[in-house]
Design a protein around this motif. Structure first.
Motif, short mmCIF file in Angstrom:
data_model
loop_
_atom_site.label_atom_id
_atom_site.label_comp_id
_atom_site.label_asym_id
_atom_site.label_seq_id
_atom_site.Cartn_x
_atom_site.Cartn_y
_atom_site.Cartn_z
N PRO A 182 0.82 -1.23 0.00
CA PRO A 182 0.00 0.00 0.00
C PRO A 182 0.84 1.28 0.00
CG PRO A 182 -0.87 -1.56 1.58
CD PRO A 182 0.44 -2.11 1.13
N SER A 183 1.95 1.26 0.76
CA SER A 183 2.82 2.44 0.80
C SER A 183 3.44 2.71 -0.57
CB SER A 183 3.95 2.24 1.82
OG SER A 183 3.41 2.12 3.12
N LEU A 184 3.79 1.63 -1.26
CA LEU A 184 4.36 1.78 -2.60
C LEU A 184 3.34 2.39 -3.56
CD1 LEU A 184 6.79 1.26 -4.44
CD2 LEU A 184 5.88 -1.03 -4.87
N ILE A 185 2.11 1.90 -3.48
CA ILE A 185 1.03 2.44 -4.33
C ILE A 185 0.82 3.92 -4.03
CG2 ILE A 185 -1.46 2.34 -4.80
CD1 ILE A 185 -1.25 -0.71 -4.18
N ALA A 186 0.86 4.26 -2.74
CA ALA A 186 0.66 5.66 -2.33
C ALA A 186 1.73 6.57 -2.95
CB ALA A 186 0.70 5.76 -0.81
N GLN A 187 2.97 6.11 -2.98
CA GLN A 187 4.05 6.93 -3.53
C GLN A 187 3.93 7.11 -5.04
OE1 GLN A 187 5.82 8.64 -1.52
NE2 GLN A 187 4.98 7.53 0.23
N ILE A 188 3.46 6.07 -5.73
CA ILE A 188 3.27 6.17 -7.18
C ILE A 188 2.18 7.19 -7.51
CG2 ILE A 188 2.49 4.91 -9.24
CD1 ILE A 188 3.83 2.41 -8.00
N VAL A 189 1.07 7.10 -6.76
CA VAL A 189 -0.04 8.05 -6.97
C VAL A 189 0.43 9.47 -6.63
CG1 VAL A 189 -2.36 8.72 -6.23
CG2 VAL A 189 -1.80 6.30 -6.55
N LYS A 190 1.19 9.58 -5.52
CA LYS A 190 1.70 10.90 -5.11
C LYS A 190 2.58 11.50 -6.20
CE LYS A 190 3.40 11.47 -0.87
NZ LYS A 190 4.40 11.50 0.24
N GLY A 191 3.40 10.66 -6.84
CA GLY A 191 4.27 11.14 -7.91
C GLY A 191 3.48 11.76 -9.05
N LYS A 192 2.37 11.12 -9.42
CA LYS A 192 1.53 11.66 -10.50
C LYS A 192 0.89 12.97 -10.10
CE LYS A 192 0.53 7.19 -12.64
NZ LYS A 192 -0.52 6.19 -12.99
N LEU A 193 0.49 13.05 -8.83
CA LEU A 193 -0.13 14.29 -8.34
C LEU A 193 0.86 15.45 -8.41
CD1 LEU A 193 -2.06 13.00 -5.17
CD2 LEU A 193 -3.07 13.81 -7.30
N PHE A 194 2.09 15.22 -7.97
CA PHE A 194 3.09 16.30 -7.96
C PHE A 194 3.60 16.62 -9.36
CE2 PHE A 194 3.25 15.41 -3.41
CZ PHE A 194 3.35 16.70 -2.90
N TYR A 195 3.57 15.65 -10.25
CA TYR A 195 3.95 15.90 -11.65
C TYR A 195 2.96 16.88 -12.29
CZ TYR A 195 4.90 15.10 -16.59
OH TYR A 195 5.20 15.29 -17.92
N ASN A 196 1.65 16.61 -12.06
CA ASN A 196 0.62 17.50 -12.60
C ASN A 196 0.69 18.88 -11.92
OD1 ASN A 196 -0.35 15.50 -14.30
ND2 ASN A 196 -1.76 14.70 -12.75
N LEU A 197 1.02 18.88 -10.63
CA LEU A 197 1.14 20.15 -9.90
C LEU A 197 2.23 21.02 -10.51
CD1 LEU A 197 0.54 21.98 -7.41
CD2 LEU A 197 2.30 20.68 -6.19
N GLU A 198 3.37 20.41 -10.86
CA GLU A 198 4.49 21.18 -11.42
C GLU A 198 4.10 21.88 -12.71
OE1 GLU A 198 8.14 22.90 -11.82
OE2 GLU A 198 7.28 21.90 -10.08
N ASP A 199 3.30 21.20 -13.55
CA ASP A 199 2.83 21.83 -14.78
C ASP A 199 1.93 23.01 -14.49
OD1 ASP A 199 4.18 20.28 -16.56
OD2 ASP A 199 2.54 18.89 -16.96
N THR A 200 1.15 22.90 -13.41
CA THR A 200 0.19 23.96 -13.08
C THR A 200 0.86 25.19 -12.50
OG1 THR A 200 -1.47 22.25 -12.60
CG2 THR A 200 -1.91 24.46 -11.74
#
Length: 593
Positions: A182-200
């Motif tokens: 679960p922790s691994l899944i959380a970090q993968i999802v978090k990475g996508k969130l911060f990737y989109n944030l950087e574009d914004t």
């Protein structure tokens, strides 16, 4: 630059690691070895503990020599002490390693920026890409070190401990993997969130940095204080800061709640593991020594797992957005062309050329055709916004036409390698740079391929009519031109003369002067232009000016209006013809009369 393409995390990491190794191969190899030893000794702790606990348990019930016990104690001591020792070495190495890799990445970034098509700097979307790539430099260094930690510390540790636990009870390793999934899944999802944030947030961050510069920079403070604009910029600064924080908080809040929910599964797994260990020792499946070693090392194991997933992998996923931007930026295609050197004063042919700036529909230059003969001096005049400066950038090859073509010395500017094209072209633009370096460096920076020639520096400054006095230039040509670095401050006119000298210092057969004397007294301007006329003989030269009196020195005068050539002729011909040139000339002459 073209729009960025998706890039896999694996390919991105490979690209960064290759560049890191090139930056400091010895440090990279030595650091990798130290980290591998560190991971190995950490894993050997659990094996050393089991062996010691088993030996102590046997010694309590069996009367025998303590030789094996002493060996086990020494082995455990080595494993424990190796950790801080290797960590210390790793920390010492890291400081230099980080600096060298950062310098390498900054060099690659700056080198890429120098090869970007100049018109791209007029495109806000490209400026956002550059900002995001720059943000990715330091994150790329951190990412590389995180990957090295993962490969050389955590991976050996988990492989050794995994094999050890699997041999004790296969179910132990399976449960531990399930715990941290679960922790691994959380970090993968978090990475996508911060990737989109950087574009914004990239364009917002550029605004924020600009407003901060308006408040704190030496170039702005006099005007912002005197005009009372401080509060205005501070308000804009605060507003963008609030927006940045809100967007960051929103993403962090979302990722934190997701992690908390998944932590429930992790905690349940901890409990199951402890029950399983207790049951196995009670039914005799494992020894007391194994139980004690696993239990004693369990906290280290869980800490290592948490560090690996939440910190190392978390950092990789969180920073992968800006790092991906950096890597993609470095791999953008560059303008290439024929490596041709134009050794003589070139003829310029403009064939139905039009040009419009990015994201603008109207044309700044519209269907212009022109032939400028080799060695001719041409003045370009017109009202503000007529297209004069844009046209100069087109005929220099700095910008490429949207339609039609521009040829220099018989070569299409779109087909020549820019570094070769600019080799014998010099220029002085109205928005010249005030470099905070020495006077001689300010002049000679236009020709960095050769050693500074003080005679050439002196000649260029004389032609630009700069008065070198001990009061202003206390260290002569070595005087630093900035109070910030214990140097001197100059007037606008002095800076403009230095900019002119910079353009004249470079060896050239074509030169462009775009409003080079706007901050200079008209009488002194005349002297400078007369000198320029002399040194421009045999060279193709262009002068953009608002002062029509200066245009008289030219062989031809082009009158621009709305991106087109309205009139073309000598001063005498145009002054005797009814039209815009004569109207502007007489309107200006009234100010001097």
């Amino acid at each position: 630059m073209k729009s960025k393409n998706p890039k896999s995390l694996f390919k991105m990491l490979i690209s960064l690691i290759i560049n890191t190794f090139k930056a400091c191969p010895i440090y990279f190899t030595f650091k990798s070895f130290i980290e591998l030893m560190l991971g190995t000794f950490l894993a050997l702790n659990i094996i050393a503990l089991q062996s010691l606990f088993d030996e102590v348990s046997i010694s309590l019930t069996d009367d025998r020599m303590y030789g094996k016990l002493i060996i086990d104690l020494i082995f455990l001591f080595i494993c424990i002490e190796a950790n801080p020792f290797l960590n210390c070495i790793n920390t010492i190495i890291y400081g230099d390693f980080e600096k060298k890799v950062t310098l390498k990445f900054e060099y690659l970034f700056n080198q890429k920026c120098s090869k970007i098509n100049p018109i791209d700097f007029e495109n806000t979307s490209i400026l956002d890409e550059i900002d995001k790539a720059k943000k990715g430099i330091i994150n790329s260094v951190r990412l590389v070190t995180s990957v090295m930690d993962a490969v050389f510390i955590y991976l050996p540790y988990f492989v050794i401990v995994g094999i050890y636990l699997y041999n004790i009870k296969p179910s132990l390793i399976i449960i531990i993997l399930v715990i941290f999934l679960p922790s691994l899944i959380a970090q993968i999802v978090k990475g996508k969130l911060f990737y989109n944030l950087e574009d914004t947030i990239a364009p917002i961050r550029r605004e924020y940095n600009y407003y901060e510069q308006c408040i704190t920079s030496r170039e702005y403070f006099k005007e912002t204080r005197i005009l009372g604009a401080y509060q205005y910029f501070n308000k804009l600064y605060s507003k963008t800061l609030v927006i940045l924080n809100q967007k960051n908080f929103k993403v962090k809040k979302k990722s934190t709640f997701m992690e908390l929910k998944l932590k429930v599964i992790t905690i349940s797994g901890y409990l199951i593991t402890l029950i399983l260990l207790t049951n196995n020792v009670l039914n005799g499946s494992i020894t007391i020594g194994t139980f004690g070693a696993v239990l004693a090392s369990y906290q280290l194991l869980t800490n290592m797992m948490n560090e690996f997933i939440s910190i190392t992998i978390g950092k990789v996923m969180k920073e992968s957005g800006s790092v991906r931007n950096f890597v993609i930026f470095l791999e953008q295609p560059e303008k290439s062309g024929d490596k041709i050197t134009i050794d003589s004063a070139p003829e310029i042919i403009v064939d139905h050329a039009s040009f419009n700036y990015p994201n603008r529909n109207e044309e700044a230059i519209s269907d212009v055709s022109l032939v400028v003969h080799s060695g001719e001096t041409v003045a370009i005049v017109g009202e503000n916004g007529a297209g004069k400066s844009t046209f100069v950038k087109l005929i220099s090859g700095l910008y490429l036409p949207s339609k039609g073509k521009v040829s220099i010395g018989g070569y299409d500017t779109s087909e020549i390698d820019t570094s070769h094209l600019f080799m014998n072209i010099s220029s002085v633009f109205q928005n010249y740079q005030k470099y905070k370096i020495s006077l001689e460096d300010n002049v000679a920076i236009s020709d960095t391929e050769t050693v500074i020639d003080e005679n050439r520096v002196e000649c260029a400054l004389n032609m630009a009519d700069l008065n070198i006095t001990n009061e202003v230039f206390s260290d002569g040509y070595k005087t630093i031109l900035s109070k910030e670095f214990d140097g001197t401050d100059l007037s606008g006119g002095q800076w403009q003369r230095i900019a002119i000298a910079r353009g004249l210092y470079k060896n050239h057969n074509m030169i462009l002067l775009d409003e080079p004397t706007a901050a200079i007294d008209p009488n002194e301007e005349t002297i400078i232009y007369q000198k320029f006329k002399e040194i421009s003989k045999g060279k193709t030269s262009f002068i953009v000016t608002h002062r029509l009196g200066a245009a008289k020195i030219a062989d031809r005068i082009l009158v621009f209006s709305d991106g087109q050539i309205l009139q073309d002729g000598t001063h005498n011909a145009l002054i005797n013809t009814e039209g815009k040139y004569r109207d502007m000339f007489y309107a200006q002459s009234k100010w001097y009369n």
